[in-house]
Design an enzyme around this catalytic site. Structure first.
Site, PDB file in Angstrom:
ATOM      1  N   ASN A 162       1.060  -1.245  -0.061  1.00 40.89           N
ATOM      2  CA  ASN A 162      -0.058   0.085   0.166  1.00 40.89           C
ATOM      3  C   ASN A 162       0.909   1.494   0.103  1.00 40.89           C
ATOM      4  O   ASN A 162       1.442   1.624   0.949  1.00 40.89           O
ATOM      5  CB  ASN A 162      -1.054  -0.189   1.184  1.00 40.89           C
ATOM      6  CG  ASN A 162      -1.994  -0.863   1.126  1.00 40.89           C
ATOM      7  OD1 ASN A 162      -2.846  -1.017   0.483  1.00 40.89           O
ATOM      8  ND2 ASN A 162      -1.596  -2.060   1.778  1.00 40.89           N
ATOM      9  N   GLU A 163       1.055   1.659  -1.116  1.00 42.21           N
ATOM     10  CA  GLU A 163       2.127   2.770  -1.599  1.00 42.21           C
ATOM     11  C   GLU A 163       1.278   4.132  -1.035  1.00 42.21           C
ATOM     12  O   GLU A 163       0.052   4.092  -1.005  1.00 42.21           O
ATOM     13  CB  GLU A 163       2.440   2.928  -2.935  1.00 42.21           C
ATOM     14  CG  GLU A 163       3.066   1.754  -3.408  1.00 42.21           C
ATOM     15  CD  GLU A 163       4.816   1.571  -2.918  1.00 42.21           C
ATOM     16  OE1 GLU A 163       5.047   2.345  -1.902  1.00 42.21           O
ATOM     17  OE2 GLU A 163       5.602   1.105  -3.648  1.00 42.21           O
ATOM     18  N   PRO A 164       1.993   5.384  -0.778  1.00 45.20           N
ATOM     19  CA  PRO A 164       1.564   6.499  -0.592  1.00 45.20           C
ATOM     20  C   PRO A 164       0.440   6.914  -1.644  1.00 45.20           C
ATOM     21  O   PRO A 164       0.567   6.286  -2.937  1.00 45.20           O
ATOM     22  CB  PRO A 164       2.822   7.442  -1.007  1.00 45.20           C
ATOM     23  CG  PRO A 164       3.951   6.746  -0.637  1.00 45.20           C
ATOM     24  CD  PRO A 164       3.780   5.325  -0.931  1.00 45.20           C
ATOM     25  N   SER A 166      -2.527   5.369  -0.781  1.00 47.26           N
ATOM     26  CA  SER A 166      -3.719   4.427  -0.588  1.00 47.26           C
ATOM     27  C   SER A 166      -4.676   4.728   0.656  1.00 47.26           C
ATOM     28  O   SER A 166      -4.149   5.491   1.588  1.00 47.26           O
ATOM     29  CB  SER A 166      -2.779   3.131   0.004  1.00 47.26           C
ATOM     30  OG  SER A 166      -1.805   2.495  -0.657  1.00 47.26           O
ATOM     31  N   THR A 181      10.347   1.890  -4.059  1.00 47.00           N
ATOM     32  CA  THR A 181      10.030   0.480  -3.636  1.00 47.00           C
ATOM     33  C   THR A 181      10.729  -0.404  -4.779  1.00 47.00           C
ATOM     34  O   THR A 181      11.208  -1.579  -4.437  1.00 47.00           O
ATOM     35  CB  THR A 181       8.499   0.195  -3.483  1.00 47.00           C
ATOM     36  OG1 THR A 181       7.890   1.135  -2.688  1.00 47.00           O
ATOM     37  CG2 THR A 181       8.154  -1.214  -3.253  1.00 47.00           C
TER      38      THR A 181
END
Ligand code: GLP
Length: 271
Positions: A162-164, A166, A181
């Site tokens: 869950n990347e920035p 999300s 990532t």
């Protein structure tokens, strides 16, 4: 071990933070909690539903669980697992797949029933992914939800993948991986062009529903993101900050990962 209920001037006074002198002792304590949970549920004839993570962070927990299985008779026959994420696309037998990771670091060494293992499927066609993700959520619910979710944290503050950006109520879905990532994944893939651009991940909302959540972090390189996750303003820019809203979350850290926390700095100064 220090048990810190964070200072009132931080926004995170509800989060429990446990700091250990090193990752081995911290991991042993997490493994012990998992083992106790499994045995407690076994004694009343129930299955334990575990949410599992990949990456370097949980490796000692898995090593200790294997030891408990081999030397102390801990059985995983009544354990059901759901992994957080998998690269997309990804063949399960590729050495970088999270299927390979879990087999090598845990599943090949314990007595878990293979049918009880769930890992997002990196081999689907794109038009099959949405249905797969809904089914993944339904399956977790059908087992009564996750009893315990273990997490690492990415340098972007991601949990799972869950990347920035999300949302706090996000569910299992296909996501794009951030550049940071993908760069961090180079240690497994070698060449940037071989690092997948996408992944299937449980959502922040999926993780949030777990009855207990343990986020682990070790080493200095995690210190600044841990400070943000534990003390920072809630923000989808650092998805791990949403964990501050959970009553059931615990941060398990070594001293290096905890080294930028206000509370620890105050304690150090007052010694
Ligand atoms: C990947 C995984 C995350 C993990 C993160 C940190 O992005 N999808 O679940 O927490 O890496 O990895 P490490 O534990 O190696 O620092």
């Amino acid at each position: 071990m220090l048990r810190l209920n964070l200072l009132e001037e931080t926004r995170s006074e509800k989060s429990v933070v446990n700091v250990y002198s090193n990752q081995e002792t911290a991991s042993k304590s997490v493994a012990k909690r998992i083992a106790t949970l499994i045995q407690k549920k076994q004694s009343i004839g129930k299955k334990t539903v575990l949410g599992l993570a990949t990456g370097a962070t949980p490796i000692y927990v898995y090593l200790e669980l294997i030891r408990l299985h081999k030397e102390e008779g801990l059985s995983f026959k009544d354990v059901v697992t759901f992994n957080l994420d998998e690269y997309y696309p990804m063949q399960p037998d590729a050495k970088q797949s999270y299927v390979s990771f879990m087999n090598t670091n845990l599943f090949d060494h314990i007595d878990i029933d293979r049918e009880n293992i769930h890992i997002p499927n990196g081999t689907l066609n794109e038009n099959e992914v949405a249905e797969f993700c809904l089914a993944y959520e339904r399956k977790i619910t059908s087992y009564g939800g996750l009893d315990l979710q273990i997490l690492g944290i990415g340098r972007t503050g991601h949990i799972g993948f869950n990347e920035p950006g999300s949302a706090p109520n996000s569910s299992t879905r296909l996501v794009m991986l951030s550049d940071i990532t993908r760069r961090d994944a180079l240690r497994d893939f070698g060449d940037k062009k071989d690092v997948p651009t996408k992944a299937i991940t449980m959502g922040v909302g999926t993780i949030f529903k777990a009855k207990q959540i343990i986020l682990m972090a070790w080493n200095k390189k995690k210190a600044s993101i841990i400070k943000k996750a534990v003390e920072g303003e809630l923000s989808s820019e650092v998805p791990a900050t949403f964990l501050q809203l959970s009553e059931n979350v615990e941060f398990v850290l070594d001293e290096d990962a905890a080294s930028e926390l206000t509370h620890l700095m105050v304690l150090k100064k007052s010694k």
